[in-house]
Design a protein around this motif. Structure first.
Motif, PDB file in Angstrom:
ATOM      1  N   GLY A 114      -5.119 -32.367 -19.193  1.00 15.73           N
ATOM      2  CA  GLY A 114      -4.485 -33.027 -20.334  1.00 15.73           C
ATOM      3  C   GLY A 114      -2.995 -32.798 -20.455  1.00 15.73           C
ATOM      4  O   GLY A 114      -2.409 -33.048 -21.517  1.00 15.73           O
ATOM      5  N   ALA A 115      -2.348 -32.330 -19.386  1.00  9.95           N
ATOM      6  CA  ALA A 115      -0.897 -32.130 -19.417  1.00  9.95           C
ATOM      7  C   ALA A 115      -0.201 -33.455 -19.132  1.00  9.95           C
ATOM      8  O   ALA A 115       0.536 -33.603 -18.150  1.00  9.95           O
ATOM      9  CB  ALA A 115      -0.494 -31.064 -18.396  1.00  9.95           C
ATOM     10  N   THR A 116      -0.448 -34.429 -19.997  1.00  6.74           N
ATOM     11  CA  THR A 116       0.035 -35.793 -19.768  1.00  6.74           C
ATOM     12  C   THR A 116       0.905 -36.291 -20.918  1.00  6.74           C
ATOM     13  O   THR A 116       1.153 -37.487 -21.042  1.00  6.74           O
ATOM     14  CB  THR A 116      -1.167 -36.747 -19.605  1.00  6.74           C
ATOM     15  OG1 THR A 116      -2.022 -36.644 -20.757  1.00  6.74           O
ATOM     16  CG2 THR A 116      -1.960 -36.421 -18.353  1.00  6.74           C
ATOM     17  N   ARG A 117       1.361 -35.370 -21.762  1.00  5.83           N
ATOM     18  CA  ARG A 117       2.178 -35.768 -22.903  1.00  5.83           C
ATOM     19  C   ARG A 117       3.656 -35.507 -22.632  1.00  5.83           C
ATOM     20  O   ARG A 117       4.020 -34.957 -21.599  1.00  5.83           O
ATOM     21  CB  ARG A 117       1.717 -35.019 -24.161  1.00  5.83           C
ATOM     22  CG  ARG A 117       0.252 -35.280 -24.505  1.00  5.83           C
ATOM     23  CD  ARG A 117      -0.170 -34.549 -25.760  1.00  5.83           C
ATOM     24  NE  ARG A 117      -1.589 -34.769 -26.051  1.00  5.83           N
ATOM     25  CZ  ARG A 117      -2.071 -35.821 -26.708  1.00  5.83           C
ATOM     26  NH1 ARG A 117      -1.220 -36.749 -27.150  1.00  5.83           N
ATOM     27  NH2 ARG A 117      -3.356 -35.958 -26.930  1.00  5.83           N
ATOM     28  N   THR A 124      10.072 -28.706 -18.631  1.00  5.94           N
ATOM     29  CA  THR A 124       9.324 -27.575 -19.182  1.00  5.94           C
ATOM     30  C   THR A 124      10.054 -26.265 -18.890  1.00  5.94           C
ATOM     31  O   THR A 124      10.736 -26.123 -17.865  1.00  5.94           O
ATOM     32  CB  THR A 124       7.913 -27.499 -18.573  1.00  5.94           C
ATOM     33  OG1 THR A 124       8.012 -27.277 -17.155  1.00  5.94           O
ATOM     34  CG2 THR A 124       7.132 -28.774 -18.847  1.00  5.94           C
ATOM     35  N   LEU A 125       9.906 -25.306 -19.805  1.00  5.56           N
ATOM     36  CA  LEU A 125      10.592 -24.027 -19.645  1.00  5.56           C
ATOM     37  C   LEU A 125      10.108 -23.307 -18.390  1.00  5.56           C
ATOM     38  O   LEU A 125      10.901 -22.703 -17.660  1.00  5.56           O
ATOM     39  CB  LEU A 125      10.354 -23.151 -20.882  1.00  5.56           C
ATOM     40  CG  LEU A 125      11.046 -21.783 -20.876  1.00  5.56           C
ATOM     41  CD1 LEU A 125      12.560 -21.947 -20.780  1.00  5.56           C
ATOM     42  CD2 LEU A 125      10.667 -21.002 -22.143  1.00  5.56           C
ATOM     43  N   GLU A 126       8.797 -23.385 -18.096  1.00  6.19           N
ATOM     44  CA  GLU A 126       8.275 -22.684 -16.926  1.00  6.19           C
ATOM     45  C   GLU A 126       8.860 -23.246 -15.630  1.00  6.19           C
ATOM     46  O   GLU A 126       9.159 -22.489 -14.695  1.00  6.19           O
ATOM     47  CB  GLU A 126       6.748 -22.741 -16.885  1.00  6.19           C
ATOM     48  CG  GLU A 126       6.151 -24.126 -16.833  1.00  6.19           C
ATOM     49  CD  GLU A 126       4.626 -24.119 -16.801  1.00  6.19           C
ATOM     50  OE1 GLU A 126       4.032 -23.041 -16.614  1.00  6.19           O
ATOM     51  OE2 GLU A 126       4.041 -25.209 -16.957  1.00  6.19           O
ATOM     52  N   SER A 296       8.296 -36.835 -15.625  1.00  7.24           N
ATOM     53  CA  SER A 296       6.837 -36.880 -15.759  1.00  7.24           C
ATOM     54  C   SER A 296       6.256 -35.473 -15.886  1.00  7.24           C
ATOM     55  O   SER A 296       6.587 -34.577 -15.104  1.00  7.24           O
ATOM     56  CB  SER A 296       6.236 -37.579 -14.535  1.00  7.24           C
ATOM     57  OG  SER A 296       4.879 -37.245 -14.376  1.00  7.24           O
ATOM     58  N   SER A 297       5.367 -35.276 -16.863  1.00  7.76           N
ATOM     59  CA  SER A 297       4.727 -33.974 -17.050  1.00  7.76           C
ATOM     60  C   SER A 297       3.906 -33.584 -15.823  1.00  7.76           C
ATOM     61  O   SER A 297       3.849 -32.407 -15.437  1.00  7.76           O
ATOM     62  CB  SER A 297       3.827 -34.014 -18.291  1.00  7.76           C
ATOM     63  OG  SER A 297       2.820 -35.013 -18.152  1.00  7.76           O
TER      64      SER A 297
END
Length: 409
Positions: A114-117, A124-126, A296-297
């Motif tokens: 679900g990492a699609t937002r 992302t910070l990571e 893109s996530s």
């Protein structure tokens, strides 16, 4: 070949096709009658506007852009293959192998988990922390997460001048020669720098020539630099890659651009990054927030997995790149064949007509040198299997035998 951009003042002289009505006084009639009369006038104006021809002119800035010849040749070759013509594609700078499985799995898991937002605009910070770790361990560069911006898409060489034009700048092209291994001479740069000069764009290892700038030469170049280092891990020994920002006094003056497309075979994931002093990154972040709202996530999860493979991609990437045994490109001077007549084709006038001839007769797709600012040459991307390259070279040799060069080779 190198280029830098100068700011150029420009203003639009176009006018809109209609103007807003001037403000009118209230008059002496009743309020309801005045509003009804104004409503009738408004409807009449809208009818007039709709009846006028639609202005189909394009912004002069956009109109001045030239399409990418790399993409045009690649699309043409794809269309021929879809029509059943066995074209060999040596045009696009793309590895002839798939994204390593561990990276692809990270992208697949991102979808499943679900990492699609939306992600933060800067990335992302990571991922930004992983990029900082990579830059410190592999390039000797120290950045914090707020000095890194994840970009989309990663730029490629033929677009540099057009990107400058789109930004309202004037690209200044600095020719290089094969006798200097297509490396920029510092004196050539010094001769054209003036008060309008803003940034030098340098790609090392180079697309399209494959040349690598030695540290000693980079130290002689003093400018604000956009350093494109996308090919840093695809390099022949004894050549060594040097990050421009690692040189004394250059960290504050360098914007380092890199990405995942080449070393990790991730051209379709469309993911890259910029590392620079915070004020540069903040400005770029504002632009990105309006253009793309971030990368893109799913691609970011895959990019994180790629960086977690270890130094230069670890064993997975080392094994993958060993089949290439070096960089992607050859830039070969074919100008001695210009002027040749070919029965059933016509005259080979320049690099573009030569590439069209080779696409038609040899069924091999290459990129004309004029796309890179040097019409004498043709770029060959050899990120392909050895058997494919051998077949392509045989076809090119047979086609070139049909040409009778007007001057001795």
């Amino acid at each position: 070949m190198a280029s830098f951009s100068s700011l150029s003042a420009s203003s639009s002289t176009s006018t809109p096709s209609f103007n807003l009505p001037a403000k009118t006084s209230a008059g002496t009639g009743s309020l309801s009658f005045h509003r009804a009369r104004e409503s009738q006038k408004s409807r009449a104006r809208m009818v007039t506007v709709r009846a006028e021809a639609v202005d189909t002119t394009i912004s002069p800035r956009v109109n001045a852009l030239r399409p990418s010849k790399t993409m045009a040749i690649t699309d043409q070759a794809t269309a021929l293959r879809q029509a059943g013509v066995p074209v060999i594609g040596l045009a696009a700078g793309e590895p002839d192998f798939d994204t390593p499985a561990v990276i692809a799995e990270a992208g697949i898991n991102a979808i499943r988990d679900g990492a699609t937002r939306y992600t933060p605009n800067a990335g992302t910070l990571e991922l930004r922390k992983a990029i900082c770790k990579k830059l410190e361990e592999e390039n000797g560069l120290s950045y914090s997460a707020d000095q890194v911006l994840v970009l989309i898409p990663a730029p490629y060489w033929v677009s540099y001048p057009e990107m400058a034009r789109l930004a309202g700048a004037t690209p200044v092209i600095l020719p290089t020669s094969i006798s200097d291994n297509y490396l920029l001479r510092p004196e050539s740069l010094a001769s054209v720098i003036n008060e309008n000069s803003r940034i030098l764009i340098l790609c090392s290892p180079s697309n399209p020539t494959g040349s690598v700038y030695p540290k000693e030469l980079l130290e002689e170049i003093a400018a604000i630099v956009l350093s494109d280092e996308i090919y840093e891990h695809i390099i022949y020994q004894p050549a060594k890659h040097t990050s421009f920002a690692s040189l004394p006094g250059m960290w504050e003056r360098t914007l380092t651009v890199n990405g995942f497309s080449k070393a990790f075979a991730m051209t379709g994931w469309r993911l890259g990054y910029l590392a620079a002093p915070k004020h540069f990154v903040a400005a770029c972040g504002k632009i990105q927030s309006q253009y793309t709202s971030g990368a893109s996530s799913i691609s970011q999860k895959a990019g994180l997995a790629a960086l977690n493979l270890g130094y230069a991609g670890g064993e997975a990437v080392s094994t993958m790149l060993s089949s290439l045994q070096g960089a992607f490109y050859l830039f070969i001077d074919f100008s001695s064949y210009y002027g040749s007549e070919v029965e059933g084709f016509g005259t080979i006038k320049d690099s573009e007509s030569l590439c069209l001839f080779l696409l038609e007769k040899a069924q091999v797709a290459l990129v004309p040198g004029d796309a890179f600012g040097d019409d004498k040459g043709v770029r060959i991307s050899y990120a392909a299997a050895m058997s494919t390259l051998q077949t392509a070279m045989g076809k090119i040799k047979e086609a070139m035998a049909l040409l009778r060069p007007p001057v001795a080779v």
